[in-house]
Design a protein around this motif. Structure first.
Motif, PDB file in Angstrom:
ATOM      1  N   LYS A  60      48.749 -38.493  11.196  1.00 51.89           N
ATOM      2  CA  LYS A  60      48.262 -37.263  10.561  1.00 51.89           C
ATOM      3  C   LYS A  60      48.603 -37.364   9.079  1.00 51.89           C
ATOM      4  O   LYS A  60      49.727 -37.123   8.675  1.00 51.89           O
ATOM      5  CB  LYS A  60      48.908 -36.043  11.202  1.00 51.89           C
ATOM      6  N   TYR A  61      47.603 -37.723   8.295  1.00 52.03           N
ATOM      7  CA  TYR A  61      47.833 -38.000   6.876  1.00 52.03           C
ATOM      8  C   TYR A  61      47.721 -36.776   5.974  1.00 52.03           C
ATOM      9  O   TYR A  61      48.116 -36.825   4.829  1.00 52.03           O
ATOM     10  CB  TYR A  61      46.824 -39.051   6.384  1.00 52.03           C
ATOM     11  N   HIS A  62      47.163 -35.699   6.484  1.00 50.21           N
ATOM     12  CA  HIS A  62      46.868 -34.549   5.627  1.00 50.21           C
ATOM     13  C   HIS A  62      47.846 -33.402   5.867  1.00 50.21           C
ATOM     14  O   HIS A  62      48.074 -33.017   7.014  1.00 50.21           O
ATOM     15  CB  HIS A  62      45.436 -34.059   5.881  1.00 50.21           C
ATOM     16  N   TYR A  63      48.385 -32.869   4.783  1.00 49.51           N
ATOM     17  CA  TYR A  63      49.221 -31.675   4.844  1.00 49.51           C
ATOM     18  C   TYR A  63      48.376 -30.471   4.458  1.00 49.51           C
ATOM     19  O   TYR A  63      47.562 -30.542   3.532  1.00 49.51           O
ATOM     20  CB  TYR A  63      50.391 -31.763   3.859  1.00 49.51           C
ATOM     21  N   VAL A  64      48.612 -29.351   5.139  1.00 52.15           N
ATOM     22  CA  VAL A  64      47.930 -28.102   4.829  1.00 52.15           C
ATOM     23  C   VAL A  64      48.990 -27.022   4.673  1.00 52.15           C
ATOM     24  O   VAL A  64      49.924 -26.933   5.474  1.00 52.15           O
ATOM     25  CB  VAL A  64      46.928 -27.710   5.936  1.00 52.15           C
ATOM     26  N   ARG A  65      48.831 -26.210   3.632  1.00 51.15           N
ATOM     27  CA  ARG A  65      49.750 -25.104   3.381  1.00 51.15           C
ATOM     28  C   ARG A  65      48.988 -23.790   3.571  1.00 51.15           C
ATOM     29  O   ARG A  65      47.926 -23.598   2.983  1.00 51.15           O
ATOM     30  CB  ARG A  65      50.314 -25.172   1.966  1.00 51.15           C
ATOM     31  N   VAL A  66      49.531 -22.899   4.385  1.00 53.39           N
ATOM     32  CA  VAL A  66      48.965 -21.573   4.587  1.00 53.39           C
ATOM     33  C   VAL A  66      49.810 -20.579   3.801  1.00 53.39           C
ATOM     34  O   VAL A  66      51.012 -20.450   4.043  1.00 53.39           O
ATOM     35  CB  VAL A  66      48.937 -21.180   6.083  1.00 53.39           C
TER      36      VAL A  66
END
Length: 146
Positions: free
Chosen positions: A116-122
């Motif tokens: 899982k290469y992508h980080y997401v910030r909520v």
């Protein structure tokens, strides 16, 4: 009836919500593209009053690119109590090298043996939380006071 509810359901402050979220690892992300809603379980970590998760390329990341408005929900229960927190906010893929390097330092690891290469910030625009005292249902058919 409302008086009976006062000791059963309580509204949580934002600070209480963040504290509860920080103690859990699994939440549900709700996305919307047009008329289509999707819900995804994600493991996450709280970072500076935001939620951060990792994801692979795929429908979740595509949907967040089309519409960054999301809901994020976490709940927890025991035999005696329960709580639920809902974040209404925006999800943003971390794109800068600085942001990704900082996210690499977070205690966030995939639960599944996948890359899982992508980080997401909520980031929260609003949040709501409630806690509940659990117990048996009161007698619905008892003798009414007249």
């Amino acid at each position: 009836m409302e008086e009976m509810m006062d000791d059963v359901v309580a509204t949580l402050s934002d600070a209480e919500c963040w504290q509860l979220l920080a103690g859990e690892e699994l939440g549900r992300l709700v996305t919307r593209v047009g008329d289509v809603l999707d819900i995804f379980p994600v493991n996450y970590v709280v970072d500076r009053d935001t939620v951060v998760f990792r994801t692979a390329a795929g429908s979740k990341l595509v949907e967040l690119t089309v519409n960054d408005e999301v809901l994020f929900e976490v709940d927890h229960y025991t035999d005696a109590a329960a709580w639920s927190v809902i974040i209404r906010g925006r999800a943003q893929r971390l794109a800068t090298e600085e942001d990704v390097e900082a996210a690499d330092e977070l205690p966030l690891r995939p639960w599944l043996p996948t890359l899982k290469y992508h980080y997401v910030r909520v980031s929260a625009e609003t949040m709501s939380g409630r806690s509940f005292r659990r117990g048996p249902e009161p007698d619905r058919y008892g003798i009414a006071d007249y």
